[in-house]
Each structure stands twice: as structure tokens, then as C-alpha cells.
Write an enzyme that holds these catalytic residues in place. Structure first.
Site, short mmCIF file in Angstrom:
data_model
loop_
_atom_site.label_atom_id
_atom_site.label_comp_id
_atom_site.label_asym_id
_atom_site.label_seq_id
_atom_site.Cartn_x
_atom_site.Cartn_y
_atom_site.Cartn_z
CB CYS A 58 31.40 37.59 30.93
SG CYS A 58 33.11 37.59 31.39
NE ARG A 70 31.65 46.63 32.12
CZ ARG A 70 32.51 45.61 32.17
NH1 ARG A 70 32.66 44.82 31.12
NH2 ARG A 70 33.19 45.34 33.25
CG ASP A 91 41.90 43.83 33.61
OD1 ASP A 91 41.39 42.82 33.09
OD2 ASP A 91 41.52 44.29 34.70
NE ARG A 150 35.56 37.21 34.93
CZ ARG A 150 35.76 38.52 34.95
NH1 ARG A 150 35.26 39.27 34.02
NH2 ARG A 150 36.48 39.06 35.91
CE LYS A 160 36.42 48.50 35.26
NZ LYS A 160 35.86 47.24 35.76
CG ASN A 161 39.11 46.67 38.05
OD1 ASN A 161 37.97 46.90 37.66
ND2 ASN A 161 39.96 45.89 37.39
C1 UD1 Z 1 39.42 41.15 38.70
C2 UD1 Z 1 39.26 42.42 37.88
C3 UD1 Z 1 39.37 42.10 36.39
C4 UD1 Z 1 40.68 41.35 36.11
C5 UD1 Z 1 40.80 40.13 37.02
C6 UD1 Z 1 42.15 39.44 36.89
C7 UD1 Z 1 37.79 43.82 39.20
C8 UD1 Z 1 36.47 44.48 39.34
N1 UD1 Z 1 37.97 43.01 38.16
O1 UD1 Z 1 38.31 40.30 38.36
O2 UD1 Z 1 39.35 43.33 35.67
O3 UD1 Z 1 40.70 40.94 34.76
O4 UD1 Z 1 40.66 40.53 38.40
O5 UD1 Z 1 43.18 40.29 37.22
O6 UD1 Z 1 38.68 44.05 39.99
N2 UD1 Z 1 38.60 32.16 39.46
C9 UD1 Z 1 38.19 30.92 39.88
N3 UD1 Z 1 37.28 30.84 40.91
C10 UD1 Z 1 36.78 31.95 41.53
C11 UD1 Z 1 37.22 33.20 41.11
C12 UD1 Z 1 38.13 33.28 40.07
O7 UD1 Z 1 38.61 29.90 39.35
O8 UD1 Z 1 35.97 31.81 42.44
C13 UD1 Z 1 39.59 32.28 38.36
C14 UD1 Z 1 39.10 33.12 37.19
O9 UD1 Z 1 38.33 32.36 36.28
C15 UD1 Z 1 40.40 33.61 36.59
C16 UD1 Z 1 41.29 33.80 37.83
O10 UD1 Z 1 40.70 33.00 38.86
O11 UD1 Z 1 40.98 32.64 35.77
C17 UD1 Z 1 41.42 35.22 38.31
O12 UD1 Z 1 40.14 35.80 38.39
P1 UD1 Z 1 39.79 36.87 39.51
O13 UD1 Z 1 41.04 37.46 40.08
O14 UD1 Z 1 38.83 36.31 40.48
O15 UD1 Z 1 39.02 37.98 38.66
P2 UD1 Z 1 38.01 39.03 39.26
O16 UD1 Z 1 38.37 39.30 40.66
O17 UD1 Z 1 36.62 38.61 38.94
#
Ligand code: UD1
Length: 422
Positions: free
Chosen positions: A115, A401, A309, A120, A22-23
Site C-alpha cells: 500500500c 475510510r 498515524d 506491509r 476505527k482501529n
Molecule cells: C495498525 C493500525 C495502523 C497503524 C499501525 C502502526 C489498525 C487497523 N491499523 O496497523 O493504522 O499505522 O498499526 O501503529 O489498527 N510488520 C511486519 N510483519 C508483520 C506485520 C507488521 O514486519 O507481519 C511491520 C510493519 O511493516 C510495520 C510494523 O511492523 O513496520 C508495525 O505494523 P503493524 O503494527 O502490524 O501495523 P498494522 O497492525 O497493520
């Protein structure tokens, strides 16, 4: 709103096919926006998140057909504004931002709300796109990015306080494929899903090297073309079934997996006393429930570390594993909603400051429980497999989902589960 009834106590046997990731699928579908030619993506799981992404592409003006796991998308004429009604349903919609900006010079995407698994932010996504020359404004709950003169390659660092960002890396990588000059992303996410996206983009004519390491280099090209691609196996679905097999199985085989992607999960399951053996090709594995079980200490970390995850599912396994386990989530420290529900089933868990301390109990007992997010709901299903009695899991849309036909797959393995349409 469907619910799932799990009648605990059945033994799981046989084999299960793991779906496409999915991801990996979500940013790859979004990347179809980068070309006006036909894109064919195979092994896309039939889950509601991928459906939302298809709907977003449709709303942007793309023509998308979908059948049996294959998506064909043609993004000939597209608009630059992703509709709030669709974007608000799925945080991962944010990954249309990079492709829209690169293709249209403008992108309007709603700012994702918080969320259940915590705040996030998207600051790192924006920081990366700004480094490529985009201007960022906020208006009416939307992020408006503009780059009227096109994007320009740059050197940037995407490290945040919790480590690298997966979708942030994806967004910047996608935008940089059509930027002028070379982009270097330092502190990039190295998840297998990032590599899959880079492979997809390279097959479209992009010039990306270093995906899977902390330094990705993208040489911009003028145009990308159509492509056919098969998505990698879903390592989180695989991990979830590995836990099911460890909890309630008698030699369950998972097919269509990737051994390399499952190292940290395999190590955790083995450390708790179960055995995991892969075939020579590394694309199938058999999990045997162990007899000498013990608690483990786990800390979630960016890939190749233990995935956040898979934190909830492992907590469900450890809830009935003798000894004390300590589980720390460094990526999403608030991601422990499942613990309150597991406690209602008799688990002994204390959560404090991003860490769960689990004292293994012999048996859990059924209770009506509430799914709070995707992986938390998977953990409740897993716990219910061996609990005494019938567990009722409400708000099943969370699990739909991200898990393709989870009830059918469990039924095939011999679990006694029923989806009730309410
Ligand atoms: C992706 C995955 C999700 C997984 C996560 C962490 C998908 C669709 N989703 O989510 O299932 O749980 O990676 O492995 O692939 N952060 C910031 N600033 C930002 C973005 C992120 O501070 O602009 C922080 C987040 O709050 C978190 C960490 O960075 O603590 C990692 O998040 P991130 O890797 O960005 O998660 P997603 O890519 O949204």
C-alpha cells in the site's frame, strides 16, 4: 469521487464530539466471528473501513444489523473463506484470519498487497498462528491456514524489525482464546486498541491477562459467548482535531476523549508552543493556540510513543510553525506522501531516508492537492484550514475510510468547508 473544498482563514471555536475508535472497532467486529451468539458493539464509527468489515462478516454468512453507531452481529453459520473482492479493499481485513482459524479450523484470506505507506508484510501474523499449530499454504494469491485438530497454546515472540505488530498481536490473541492450553505472546503490541479487544474478548468469556503490556497471557477456553461492548474513543481522530485547534482555533474543546491515550500527542502539541488542558475526568480537553511557537523533533514509535498515524497531521502543523522540525517515522519510513502535496502549498520540507526536515513558513497557499492515504489526506485538510485561498482536496474517499463526518464536524467548529459530489 467526492472532493473537499477548504476555504482557508476561518477561526475554529466551540466543541466537537470524538467518535469511537476505527482501529479498535475493526478487530472487535472481526472477533464477533468467534461466537455463534449475539454480539452488540456500540460507538462504532460510520466510516467506510468499518462498513467493509461488516460486509466481510455478511459475506462469511453472518447476520449483521447496523444503526446509529451500534452493530449487532450474529455469526451462527459461517464459512471459512473471506472474499477477495472485499478483502483487497482494506488491509485490516487480515484480522478475520485468527477468528476464522479458531472457530472453523481453516481460514482462507487473500494476501494483502502493498500500500501507499509502504510494504506491509504479514509474516509475524503467520509466525504467531503457526506457533499455535496452524499450517500455512499460499495458493492463487490466498493464504490458506489449517488446523484440523484445533490450535494448541504456545509461547511465541512477535517482535519484528520495526517493533511489535498491532493486528498481528490481535490475530494471535483472538486465535489463542479458543486454543487448548496457555499461550504467551512476548513482544506484544501494547496499543489501547489491543486492550479494548482484550476487554471485549474477556467479556465474551476469554481468559486474557497482560493486554497493554509487552507480555500477554491467554488461557484457552472451549467456547465464547455473546457480549455487549462500547468501543474506546478514537485517539487519532482526537489528535487530528487537537492539531486543527492548534492551527486555527480559539479555544476548541474535544469531548469523549481519553487523556491517558493522548499523552504523546499532547506532549508534541505542547512542545510546539500550544496549550492543552483536560478536565478532571480526563474525557474532555481544550486546546488553545499558543503565541510563542517553536519547531519540535518527533520520532514515531509503538505505543506509548508518538503514533505513526499522527505523523502527517503533525507535519502539517509544523509546516507553519517557526523554526526547524525533524520528524522521523520508524514504523513506516515511506509514509511521507503528504509532504509532496504540502510542498505544492508552499511548505518547505525535505524528506530523506524516513525523515522529514521541516522549516516553518509563515503561511501556506491553496492549491489543488491529491489525498494519497487516510492520514495524509487529514494532513492536507489541516494545512488548508489556515492557507490563503481555497484548497481543493481530491480523492476524498481516503479520508472517509477513517474519519466520521469530518466535513460536518469542521463546519460545526466554524471552518468553511464544502464537500462536492463529483
Ligand atoms: C495498525 C493500525 C495502523 C497503524 C499501525 C502502526 C489498525 C487497523 N491499523 O496497523 O493504522 O499505522 O498499526 O501503529 O489498527 N510488520 C511486519 N510483519 C508483520 C506485520 C507488521 O514486519 O507481519 C511491520 C510493519 O511493516 C510495520 C510494523 O511492523 O513496520 C508495525 O505494523 P503493524 O503494527 O502490524 O501495523 P498494522 O497492525 O497493520
Amino acid at each position: 469521487m467526492d472532493k473537499l473544498l477548504v476555504h482557508g482563514g476561518s477561526t475554529l471555536r466551540g466543541s466537537v464530539n470524538i467518535s469511537g475508535s476505527k482501529n479498535a472497532s475493526l478487530p472487535i467486529i472481526a472477533a464477533a466471528l468467534l461466537t455463534d451468539e449475539d454480539v452488540i458493539i456500540r460507538r462504532v464509527p460510520d466510516v467506510s473501513d468499518t462498513n467493509y468489515m461488516v460486509q466481510i462478516l455478511n459475506a462469511l454468512g453472518a447476520e449483521v444489523e447496523r444503526s446509529s453507531g451500534t452493530i449487532r452481529a450474529t455469526c451462527a453459520e459461517i464459512s471459512d473463506t473471506a472474499p477477495y473482492e472485499l478483502v483487497r479493499r482494506m488491509r485490516a481485513s487480515i484480522c478475520v484470519m485468527g477468528p476464522l482459524l479458531a472457530r472453523k479450523g481453516r481460514a482462507v484470506v487473500s494476501l494483502p498487497g502493498g500500500c501507499i505507506i509502504g510494504d506491509r508484510p504479514v509474516d509475524l501474523h503467520l509466525k504467531g498462528l503457526q506457533a499455535l499449530g496452524a499450517q500455512v499454504e499460499f495458493e492463487g494469491g490466498n493464504i490458506i491456514l489449517t488446523a484440523p485438530k484445533g490450535l494448541k497454546g504456545a509461547e511465541l515472540d512477535l517482535r519484528g524489525t520495526s517493533g511489535p505488530t498491532v493486528l498481528g498481536t490481535d490475530n494471535v490473541m483472538m486465535a489463542a482464546t479458543l486454543a487448548e492450553g496457555t499461550t504467551v505472546i512476548e513482544s506484544a503490541a501494547a496499543e489501547p486498541e489491543v486492550i479494548d479487544l482484550a476487554n471485549f474478548l474477556n467479556a465474551m468469556g476469554a481468559k486474557i491477562t497482560g493486554a497493554g503490556t509487552r507480555r500477554i497471557v491467554i488461557e484457552g477456553v472451549a467456547k465464547l459467548h455473546g457480549v455487549e461492548h462500547t468501543v474506546i474513543p478514537d485517539r487519532i481522530e482526537a489528535g487530528t482535531f487537537m492539531v486543527a485547534a492548534a492551527l486555527a482555533g480559539e479555544g476548541v474543546t474535544l469531548r469523549r476523549v481519553c487523556r491517558e491515550h493522548l499523552k504523546a500527542i499532547t506532549a508534541a502539541i505542547e512542545a510546539s508552543g500550544h496549550s492543552v488542558s483536560f478536565n478532571e475526568a480526563g474525557d474532555a480537553c481544550t486546546v488553545h493556540r499558543g503565541t510563542d511557537l517553536k519547531g519540535v523533533d518527533l520520532v514515531t514509535a509503538p505505543y506509548p510513543g508518538y503514533p505513526t498515524d499522527m505523523q502527517a497531521q503533525m507535519t502539517a502543523l509544523l509546516a507553519t510553525t517557526p523554526g526547524i522540525s525533524v520528524i522521523k517515522d520508524t514504523i513506516f519510513p515511506q509514509r511521507f506522501m503528504h509532504c509532496a502535496e504540502l510542498k505544492r502549498m508552499g511548505a518547505d520540507i525535505k524528506v530523506d531516508n524516513g525523515t522529514a526536515i521541516v522549516r516553518g513558513t509563515e503561511k501556506l497557499s491553496a492549491a489543488p492537492v491529491m489525498a494519497s492515504d487516510l492520514r495524509a489526506s487529514a494532513a492536507l485538510v489541516l494545512a488548508a484550514l489556515t492557507a490563503t485561498g481555497t484548497t481543493e482536496i481530491n480523492r476524498l474517499y481516503h479520508i472517509d475510510r477513517g474519519y466520521e463526518h469530518i466535513d460536518e464536524k469542521l463546519l460545526l467548529l466554524g471552518a468553511n468547508v464544502e464537500r462536492v459530489r463529483v
